[in-house]
Design an enzyme around this catalytic site. Sequence first.
Site, PDB file in Angstrom:
ATOM      1  N   THR A 127       0.833  -1.195   0.000  1.00  0.00           N
ATOM      2  CA  THR A 127       0.000   0.000   0.000  1.00  0.00           C
ATOM      3  C   THR A 127       0.869   1.246   0.000  1.00  0.00           C
ATOM      4  O   THR A 127       1.864   1.329   0.734  1.00  0.00           O
ATOM      5  CB  THR A 127      -0.974   0.089   1.197  1.00  0.00           C
ATOM      6  OG1 THR A 127      -1.456   1.438   1.288  1.00  0.00           O
ATOM      7  CG2 THR A 127      -0.353  -0.284   2.528  1.00  0.00           C
ATOM      8  N   ASP A 129      -0.035   3.825   1.223  1.00  0.00           N
ATOM      9  CA  ASP A 129      -0.332   4.535   2.483  1.00  0.00           C
ATOM     10  C   ASP A 129       0.661   4.166   3.593  1.00  0.00           C
ATOM     11  O   ASP A 129       0.758   4.880   4.586  1.00  0.00           O
ATOM     12  CB  ASP A 129      -1.749   4.187   2.966  1.00  0.00           C
ATOM     13  CG  ASP A 129      -2.817   4.534   1.946  1.00  0.00           C
ATOM     14  OD1 ASP A 129      -2.551   5.379   1.066  1.00  0.00           O
ATOM     15  OD2 ASP A 129      -3.912   3.962   2.016  1.00  0.00           O
ATOM     16  N   MET A 171      -2.285  11.794  -1.053  1.00  0.00           N
ATOM     17  CA  MET A 171      -3.128  10.687  -0.582  1.00  0.00           C
ATOM     18  C   MET A 171      -2.556  10.099   0.710  1.00  0.00           C
ATOM     19  O   MET A 171      -1.612  10.635   1.285  1.00  0.00           O
ATOM     20  CB  MET A 171      -3.221   9.611  -1.649  1.00  0.00           C
ATOM     21  CG  MET A 171      -4.187   9.903  -2.758  1.00  0.00           C
ATOM     22  SD  MET A 171      -4.160   8.496  -3.897  1.00  0.00           S
ATOM     23  CE  MET A 171      -5.565   8.852  -4.918  1.00  0.00           C
ATOM     24  N   GLY A 172      -3.102   8.961   1.118  1.00  0.00           N
ATOM     25  CA  GLY A 172      -2.601   8.290   2.324  1.00  0.00           C
ATOM     26  C   GLY A 172      -3.712   7.800   3.228  1.00  0.00           C
ATOM     27  O   GLY A 172      -3.462   7.219   4.276  1.00  0.00           O
ATOM     28  N   ARG A 173      -4.928   8.113   2.845  1.00  0.00           N
ATOM     29  CA  ARG A 173      -6.104   7.717   3.621  1.00  0.00           C
ATOM     30  C   ARG A 173      -6.010   8.203   5.067  1.00  0.00           C
ATOM     31  O   ARG A 173      -5.682   9.347   5.281  1.00  0.00           O
ATOM     32  CB  ARG A 173      -6.273   6.207   3.558  1.00  0.00           C
ATOM     33  CG  ARG A 173      -7.690   5.823   3.160  1.00  0.00           C
ATOM     34  CD  ARG A 173      -7.857   4.352   3.262  1.00  0.00           C
ATOM     35  NE  ARG A 173      -8.636   3.853   2.142  1.00  0.00           N
ATOM     36  CZ  ARG A 173      -8.801   2.567   1.919  1.00  0.00           C
ATOM     37  NH1 ARG A 173      -8.208   1.676   2.685  1.00  0.00           N
ATOM     38  NH2 ARG A 173      -9.534   2.181   0.915  1.00  0.00           N
ATOM     39  N   ARG A 266      -2.248  29.251  -3.830  1.00  0.00           N
ATOM     40  CA  ARG A 266      -2.674  28.313  -4.878  1.00  0.00           C
ATOM     41  C   ARG A 266      -2.475  26.882  -4.371  1.00  0.00           C
ATOM     42  O   ARG A 266      -1.676  26.644  -3.472  1.00  0.00           O
ATOM     43  CB  ARG A 266      -1.831  28.491  -6.151  1.00  0.00           C
ATOM     44  CG  ARG A 266      -2.018  29.806  -6.833  1.00  0.00           C
ATOM     45  CD  ARG A 266      -3.330  29.863  -7.606  1.00  0.00           C
ATOM     46  NE  ARG A 266      -3.375  31.013  -8.487  1.00  0.00           N
ATOM     47  CZ  ARG A 266      -3.800  32.227  -8.143  1.00  0.00           C
ATOM     48  NH1 ARG A 266      -4.219  32.446  -6.900  1.00  0.00           N
ATOM     49  NH2 ARG A 266      -3.800  33.225  -9.007  1.00  0.00           N
ATOM     50  N   ARG A 275       0.212   6.812  -7.545  1.00  0.00           N
ATOM     51  CA  ARG A 275       0.122   5.354  -7.577  1.00  0.00           C
ATOM     52  C   ARG A 275       0.638   4.753  -8.886  1.00  0.00           C
ATOM     53  O   ARG A 275       0.723   3.525  -9.001  1.00  0.00           O
ATOM     54  CB  ARG A 275      -1.334   4.919  -7.361  1.00  0.00           C
ATOM     55  CG  ARG A 275      -1.876   5.231  -5.996  1.00  0.00           C
ATOM     56  CD  ARG A 275      -2.726   4.106  -5.467  1.00  0.00           C
ATOM     57  NE  ARG A 275      -3.681   3.616  -6.414  1.00  0.00           N
ATOM     58  CZ  ARG A 275      -5.012   3.722  -6.274  1.00  0.00           C
ATOM     59  NH1 ARG A 275      -5.516   4.326  -5.218  1.00  0.00           N
ATOM     60  NH2 ARG A 275      -5.809   3.206  -7.160  1.00  0.00           N
TER      61      ARG A 275
HETATM   62  O1  F6P Z   1      -5.283   3.065  -0.171  1.00  0.00           O
HETATM   63  C1  F6P Z   1      -4.570   3.589  -1.235  1.00  0.00           C
HETATM   64  C2  F6P Z   1      -5.208   4.834  -1.758  1.00  0.00           C
HETATM   65  O2  F6P Z   1      -4.396   5.366  -2.785  1.00  0.00           O
HETATM   66  C3  F6P Z   1      -5.501   5.915  -0.706  1.00  0.00           C
HETATM   67  O3  F6P Z   1      -4.373   6.684  -0.402  1.00  0.00           O
HETATM   68  C4  F6P Z   1      -6.622   6.682  -1.383  1.00  0.00           C
HETATM   69  O4  F6P Z   1      -7.452   7.335  -0.446  1.00  0.00           O
HETATM   70  C5  F6P Z   1      -7.385   5.594  -2.085  1.00  0.00           C
HETATM   71  O5  F6P Z   1      -6.472   4.543  -2.321  1.00  0.00           O
HETATM   72  C6  F6P Z   1      -8.008   6.017  -3.403  1.00  0.00           C
HETATM   73  O6  F6P Z   1      -8.760   4.967  -3.884  1.00  0.00           O
HETATM   74  P1  F6P Z   1      -9.378   4.853  -5.338  1.00  0.00           P
HETATM   75  O7  F6P Z   1      -8.254   4.462  -6.262  1.00  0.00           O
HETATM   76  O8  F6P Z   1     -10.398   3.783  -5.213  1.00  0.00           O
HETATM   77  O9  F6P Z   1      -9.930   6.191  -5.694  1.00  0.00           O
END
Ligand code: F6P
Length: 341
Positions: A127, A129, A171-173, A266, A275
């Site tokens: 992950t 994250d 990102m990172g949840r 900004r 990703r």
């Molecule tokens: O869990 C990995 C992740 O990239 C998180 O950081 C992010 O919130 C989520 O997946 C985004 O998911 P999706 O690709 O379903 O929009």
Amino acid sequence: MPKRIAILTGGGDCPGLNPAIRGVVLKAHKLGYECVGIQEGWKGMINASAKPIGPDDVRALVGKGGTVLGTSRTNPYKKDGGVPAVLETFKKLNLHALVAMGGEDTLGVANKLYKEHKVNVVGVPKTMDNDLDATDYTFGFDTAATLAMEAAERLADTGRSHRRIMVLEVMGRHAGWVALYTAIGAGADYLCLPERPVDVEDMCAKLKTAHAARNVALVVASEAVDIPGEKKEEQLDEFGHMILKDRGVAERLTKLIETRTGIETRSAVIGHMQRGGPPTLFDRILGTRVGVKAADLIHEGKFGHMTALKGDAVVAVSLEAATAKLKTVTPGWLKFSDDLL
Ligand code: F6P
């Protein structure tokens, strides 16, 4: 007839999955197994969607982003007949074992299947994250944070030219690791992460000071951060997690900062760019190591375990321990970054 190992990748993709798939296939082949690739995560185990995958299919995969197997956020425990279908696929494809590559969701399913149905499963942690508890790092994180760091430096360059405050959303949840490493790596002036509420007064004061000194100030903010003000309605995915896209963190922070500081501000959101792309060297090596170790664990009959990086060693930890709780940014790390930013 060689025994057959299936491999699946579930949840959000991340760089390092292809090297990990390659590691499993090459080592499994050496040990005398054959492999099949389950298509699109647990969805493929429900639908019995699989393709043979051998050494020639994976040799050139070490530097490739994404996952050649496809992925999904399907949860068999949330689908009518999902779990019996997975068990049926196991028999139908004549599988000896399954390697499940994923984060807490995918591996949570693997753990339940092992505990409730004695499925021969081994987990591989992935992950961006970096929030899996029983491993020091997950592959995907280094690539994501490196890309975010470079984006942050670019933002700071243009911000300096225009005498602006710049906000980068990453990102990172619900774990702030990507934001933390990005902020430290790019020399940001303020860090907003989900582990603590944003202190607006403190943030604006520090940004004004930084801007006065260097003509630019940089904020790195995690997508899940809580900003004082209006609450957005949250949607959940099949695993009960908030879908964080569209929360507009960068935009909301930008308005807040501009209003409070009077300095033009900004923002940018790099989203899924974090990703994709080729894995960094670290993620290529880590992905390969945990993949190879998964094949070893199957050979040893060590099911119900996940491969994990502990210090410099790749070891086996129980899936139960790996999925018990989320690894969020620790007070020690928060103090470390507060001393710098
Ligand atoms: O869990 C990995 C992740 O990239 C998180 O950081 C992010 O919130 C989520 O997946 C985004 O998911 P999706 O690709 O379903 O929009």
